[in-house]
Design an enzyme around this catalytic site. Structure first.
Site, PDB file in Angstrom:
ATOM      1  N   GLU A 147     -10.605  -7.150  -4.128  1.00 46.68           N
ATOM      2  CA  GLU A 147     -10.636  -7.997  -2.965  1.00 46.68           C
ATOM      3  C   GLU A 147     -11.826  -7.911  -2.156  1.00 46.68           C
ATOM      4  O   GLU A 147     -12.041  -7.024  -1.431  1.00 46.68           O
ATOM      5  CB  GLU A 147      -9.427  -7.565  -2.145  1.00 46.68           C
ATOM      6  CG  GLU A 147      -9.119  -8.612  -0.969  1.00 46.68           C
ATOM      7  CD  GLU A 147      -7.909  -8.452  -0.540  1.00 46.68           C
ATOM      8  OE1 GLU A 147      -7.566  -8.737   0.963  1.00 46.68           O
ATOM      9  OE2 GLU A 147      -6.777  -8.024  -1.017  1.00 46.68           O
TER      10      GLU A 147
ATOM     11  N   ASP B 236     -10.705 -11.142  11.803  1.00 47.95           N
ATOM     12  CA  ASP B 236      -9.468 -11.442  10.493  1.00 47.95           C
ATOM     13  C   ASP B 236      -8.286 -11.526  11.543  1.00 47.95           C
ATOM     14  O   ASP B 236      -7.798 -10.300  11.483  1.00 47.95           O
ATOM     15  CB  ASP B 236      -9.866 -10.402   9.800  1.00 47.95           C
ATOM     16  CG  ASP B 236      -8.898 -10.609   8.494  1.00 47.95           C
ATOM     17  OD1 ASP B 236      -8.363 -11.822   8.346  1.00 47.95           O
ATOM     18  OD2 ASP B 236      -9.030  -9.500   7.684  1.00 47.95           O
TER      19      ASP B 236
ATOM     20  N   GLU C  71      -8.977 -13.482  -0.632  1.00 46.97           N
ATOM     21  CA  GLU C  71      -8.190 -13.931   0.817  1.00 46.97           C
ATOM     22  C   GLU C  71      -8.986 -15.118   1.480  1.00 46.97           C
ATOM     23  O   GLU C  71     -10.195 -15.061   1.853  1.00 46.97           O
ATOM     24  CB  GLU C  71      -8.247 -12.684   1.642  1.00 46.97           C
ATOM     25  CG  GLU C  71      -7.350 -12.821   2.843  1.00 46.97           C
ATOM     26  CD  GLU C  71      -7.138 -11.747   3.749  1.00 46.97           C
ATOM     27  OE1 GLU C  71      -7.440 -11.660   5.003  1.00 46.97           O
ATOM     28  OE2 GLU C  71      -6.890 -10.608   3.186  1.00 46.97           O
TER      29      GLU C  71
ATOM     30  N   HIS D 295       0.977  -1.136  -0.035  1.00 45.99           N
ATOM     31  CA  HIS D 295       0.075  -0.155  -0.087  1.00 45.99           C
ATOM     32  C   HIS D 295       1.066   1.370  -0.044  1.00 45.99           C
ATOM     33  O   HIS D 295       2.101   1.364   0.440  1.00 45.99           O
ATOM     34  CB  HIS D 295      -0.753  -0.005   1.251  1.00 45.99           C
ATOM     35  CG  HIS D 295      -1.841  -0.981   1.509  1.00 45.99           C
ATOM     36  ND1 HIS D 295      -1.487  -2.073   2.351  1.00 45.99           N
ATOM     37  CD2 HIS D 295      -3.148  -0.962   1.083  1.00 45.99           C
ATOM     38  CE1 HIS D 295      -2.719  -3.031   2.324  1.00 45.99           C
ATOM     39  NE2 HIS D 295      -3.629  -2.533   1.444  1.00 45.99           N
TER      40      HIS D 295
ATOM     41  N   ASP E  10      -4.670 -13.876  -1.780  1.00 44.60           N
ATOM     42  CA  ASP E  10      -3.833 -13.569  -0.273  1.00 44.60           C
ATOM     43  C   ASP E  10      -4.075 -14.845   0.531  1.00 44.60           C
ATOM     44  O   ASP E  10      -4.996 -15.094   0.986  1.00 44.60           O
ATOM     45  CB  ASP E  10      -4.512 -12.308   0.391  1.00 44.60           C
ATOM     46  CG  ASP E  10      -4.213 -10.830   0.122  1.00 44.60           C
ATOM     47  OD1 ASP E  10      -3.358 -10.993  -0.991  1.00 44.60           O
ATOM     48  OD2 ASP E  10      -4.699 -10.024   0.447  1.00 44.60           O
TER      49      ASP E  10
ATOM     50  N   ASP F  55       2.389   2.165   3.375  1.00 41.67           N
ATOM     51  CA  ASP F  55       3.397   1.358   3.874  1.00 41.67           C
ATOM     52  C   ASP F  55       4.693   1.671   3.420  1.00 41.67           C
ATOM     53  O   ASP F  55       5.798   1.501   4.333  1.00 41.67           O
ATOM     54  CB  ASP F  55       3.124  -0.143   3.623  1.00 41.67           C
ATOM     55  CG  ASP F  55       1.721  -0.649   3.674  1.00 41.67           C
ATOM     56  OD1 ASP F  55       1.190  -0.446   4.509  1.00 41.67           O
ATOM     57  OD2 ASP F  55       1.473  -1.500   2.475  1.00 41.67           O
TER      58      ASP F  55
END
Length: 431
Positions: A230, A305, A266, A99, A294, A102
């Site tokens: 996603e 999660d 994911e 991202h 993912d 990040d």
């Protein structure tokens, strides 16, 4: 270079009998399975956010990790990049993912944030040249900052929509610059907390128009990677518009995007939606929308999660079975959207968490390949539907004709066994 991983040599494959923690037992990148190497099948990727940006906090406590790159300067960002590529080299992974938040500290203005992203991605380009590691995908963090608390594309404030558009443009530009093979949109706040203040129809229309803009811009700049959505059902919002694969497919159909966008699925999100990972993969494959994954797992006691590293070969096998059956990855790959537990403080923990997960995935994929090549599961599945091969015309008929046939032929069907336990036993043969 840093000294964070000092003393840890690149991992090598030593086979299933090795007792060396810092070696692969199942992942031999050059092993050929179904005509492709494991490296090309699995296409491993390490995430920037969990491995290098996450500080070890949880809802009840703050930072537990101490990393030399934690800080809010561009020098810290470059140090983080150095450490990241050292880990990629130790693990021998071909890809990574990020991202924008990040990679670089937030600036005082949008322009400063954008320029910092450009600066650090230029640096990442140099690291890619030095190591051969490539970008699997980039994406924008449009959920952490308070400006996104009511969503980005779905926000009731048009200025937030504008800021989101500028943010995604910058991230797409830099993903293309780095040769990224995909661009992911995860709408962490694209949903609602309460219907009392939410216009569902308006927000869904905004989200659809935003995605159309993203697709149009990707074409304009010649981005030849895949645009991915996603799915996730909830958390952080109470209800997210991209609930699961089927929901996203309906959304894409509504806006004429089913031929433009695929899905990044994911494991943990599939579980939160009340599905299995293999269900979501099979559904996406059946719709022609399987793009990337993912890989992680949830703690089944927690109900949220938890993003743990995978450690269950039978579960992973069923996931890769659906991927292999669909033809395998093209631009996608196995991205470890997984993080250490907050008590796992050491650099060695970060290396071994990934190494163990890579071994689990390799073992799972090889078992899935054995099952697919043997063909027995598919034969038994086909056998269950065999009568449809001669009765397919039923679907072209009408209710009156079918009802008349039931009366004429005295049709009185008797239930047939689904043989679930026998098939579960069959699957276990390949482990």
């Amino acid at each position: 270079m840093t000294d964070f991983f000092k003393g840890i040599a690149p991992l090598r494959y030593e086979g299933p009998d090795t007792t060396n923690e810092f070696a692969f037992r199942h992942y031999d990148p050059d092993e050929v399975v179904m005509g492709r190497t494991l490296r090309d099948h699995l296409r491993f990727s390490v995430t920037w956010w969990h491995s290098f940006a996450w500080e070890g906090g949880d809802p009840f406590g703050g930072r537990t990790f101490e990393r030399p790159w934690f800080g809010d300067t561009m020098d810290h960002a470059r140090l983080k990049a150095d450490a990241a590529f050292e880990l990629f080299t130790i693990l021998g992974v071909p890809f990574y993912a990020w991202h924008d938040l990040d990679l670089r500290p937030e600036g005082a203005t949008f322009s400063e944030s954008r320029d910092r992203l450009t600066e650090i991605t230029d640096y990442l380009g140099q690291k890619q040249e030095e190591t051969g590691v490539r970008l699997l995908w980039g994406t924008a963090n449009m959920f952490s900052h308070r400006r996104w608390m009511a969503g980005s594309a779905t926000n009731p404030d048009p200025e937030v929509f504008l800021y989101a558009a500028a943010t995604v443009k910058a991230c797409l530009d830099d993903t293309k610059k780095l040769g990224g093979q995909n661009y992911v949109l995860w709408g962490g706040r694209e949903g609602y907390e309460t219907l009392l203040n939410t216009d569902l129809k308006r927000e869904r229309q905004q989200a659809g128009r935003f995605l159309c803009m993203v697709v149009d811009y990707a074409k304009k700049i010649g981005f030849d990677g895949t645009i991915l959505i996603e799915p996730k059902p909830q958390e952080p919002t109470k209800h997210q518009y991209d609930f699961d694969v089927a929901t996203v497919y309906g959304f894409l159909k509504d806006f004429g995007l089913e031929g433009e966008v695929k899905m990044n699925i994911e494991q943990g999100h599939a579980i939160l939606a009340g599905h299995s990972f293999e269900h979501e993969l099979a559904m996406a494959a059946s719709l022609g929308l399987l793009g990337s994954i993912d890989m992680n797992r949830n703690d089944y006691q927690s109900g949220w999660d938890t993003d743990q590293f995978p450690n269950n070969v039978p579960e992973v096998m069923l996931a890769y079975y659906e991927i292999l059956k669909a033809g395998g990855f093209t631009t996608g790959g196995t991205n470890f959207d997984a993080k250490l537990r907050r008590q796992s403080l050491d650099p060695e923990d970060l290396v071994l968490a990934h190494a163990g997960a890579m071994d689990v995935c390799a073992a799972g994929l090889k078992a899935a390949a054995r099952m697919l090549e043997d063909g027995e599961l598919e034969r038994r599945r086909a056998e269950r539907y065999a009568d449809w091969e001669r009765e397919g015309a039923i679907l072209e008929s009408d209710l009156e004709t079918l009802a008349a046939r039931v009366v004429r032929e005295g049709i009185d069907p008797r239930p047939r066994s689904g043989r679930q336990e026998r098939l579960e036993n069959l699957v276990n043969r390949y482990l």
